[in-house]
Design an enzyme around this catalytic site. Sequence first.
Site, PDB file in Angstrom:
ATOM      1  CG  HIS A 102      17.064  82.211 -64.136  1.00  6.31           C
ATOM      2  ND1 HIS A 102      16.963  81.339 -63.184  1.00  6.31           N
ATOM      3  CD2 HIS A 102      17.371  81.465 -65.282  1.00  6.31           C
ATOM      4  CE1 HIS A 102      16.881  80.056 -63.378  1.00  6.31           C
ATOM      5  NE2 HIS A 102      16.920  80.044 -64.660  1.00  6.31           N
ATOM      6  CB  CYS A 154      16.987  84.358 -57.644  1.00  6.68           C
ATOM      7  SG  CYS A 154      15.898  82.897 -57.592  1.00  6.68           S
TER       8      CYS A 154
END
Length: 326
Positions: A102, A154
Site C-alpha cells: 500500500h 498507490c
Amino acid sequence: TRTFSAIHFRAEMGKGSKRMAVLVGCNYPNTPNELHGCINDVLAMRQVLVTRFRFDPSHIDLLTDAPDSLVMPTGANIKKALDRMVEQAEPGDVLFLHYSGHGTRIPFLKPSHPLRKDEAIVPCDFNLITDVDFRQLVNRLPKGATFTILSDSCHSGGLIDKEKEQIGPSTLPAKATSLSHKPKFIPFESILQHIASSTNIKTSDISTHFLEFFKHEASLIFRLPPQEIGSIKHLPPDEGILLSGCQANETSADMSPNEAGEKKAYGAFSNAVEIVLKENHGSLSNKEVVMLARKVLESQRFEEQHPCLYCSDQNADATFLWQPTA
C-alpha cells in the site's frame, strides 16, 4: 540514447562491483487492508535479479509479512535494511529496492502549503516511509553508485522528493477506463485514526501521534520542523532512479486469484515489468522499461494506471540496473 561516455564512466567507476537489493512485499494478511499479490511480486523479482542481473542471493534482503517470515516489513526493519545497503555502497555499486504494498499521501505539515501532499509507502505496522526519507537516502549515496526504486504502490509517483520527472503526468496524457481490482491505497485518515487510537493523545497534531507511537523510528517528516524538511536539498544530477507504478494522484492495482480469470495474485505494475524483461532479453534503458510497462498495462486494460520515471537525464537513458553483458 545510451552514450558511450556514460557506459565508459560506469566502467571507470568499477561498474557493478556490488549489486545489492532490498525486496519488500506487504500483503497485510487478516486485516481490512489485505492484498494478495505483493509477496508474489518480490519473490518473482528475486528470481529475476539472480538469473538475469547477476545479484548474489546473499546480497538480497527479503522482507515480507508471510506467516513464516523471519524479518517482518515494519517501518524500522525496512529502514534498517536500506540504511545498511546505503552504508555499504561504494562508487560503481548498484542498489535496488522493490516495494509492493500500500501507499498513501500525507497532508503537508506546513500551513503555508495546504495543497501539497507527501507520498509514502505503508509498512505492515503503518510506520510510514516518506518521499523525504527516500530523498535523504539518495543524498547519502557515494558518487557513481546508483539507487533504483521500483515501487508498486498507490501514489508512488514522486516518491523520491524533488527528483526530476522524465515520464509522468506533465509529459504524457492520461486515459481512463477500468478493470476490476483492489487499489494499493490506504487513506491517510485511516492510518492516522489507527495510530491515534493507540496513543490516546487528544491532539490534532499529526506528528505528535507518530512520534509518540514510533519514537525515533518515525519518518523525518514527523521528526523535523517543517522548515528543515523544506531545506533538504536535491543535488542534481543525483543517482536516484524511481520507477513508480502510477502517478502521484493515481492508484496501483492488486489482482487476486480468479479475478478477471487470473490464476495467481500479482501487482499489475510488477507483473508488467516482469513481462517486459521476459520479452526483451537485451539491455533496456530505465525509460524503455517504463514505456514498455505502460504498453503492457494498456493492453491488459489498466488504462487508469500510468507508470512514471523520475531520475536525472543521464539515468533516464542508462541501462536498467546496469545489466551486465552476457
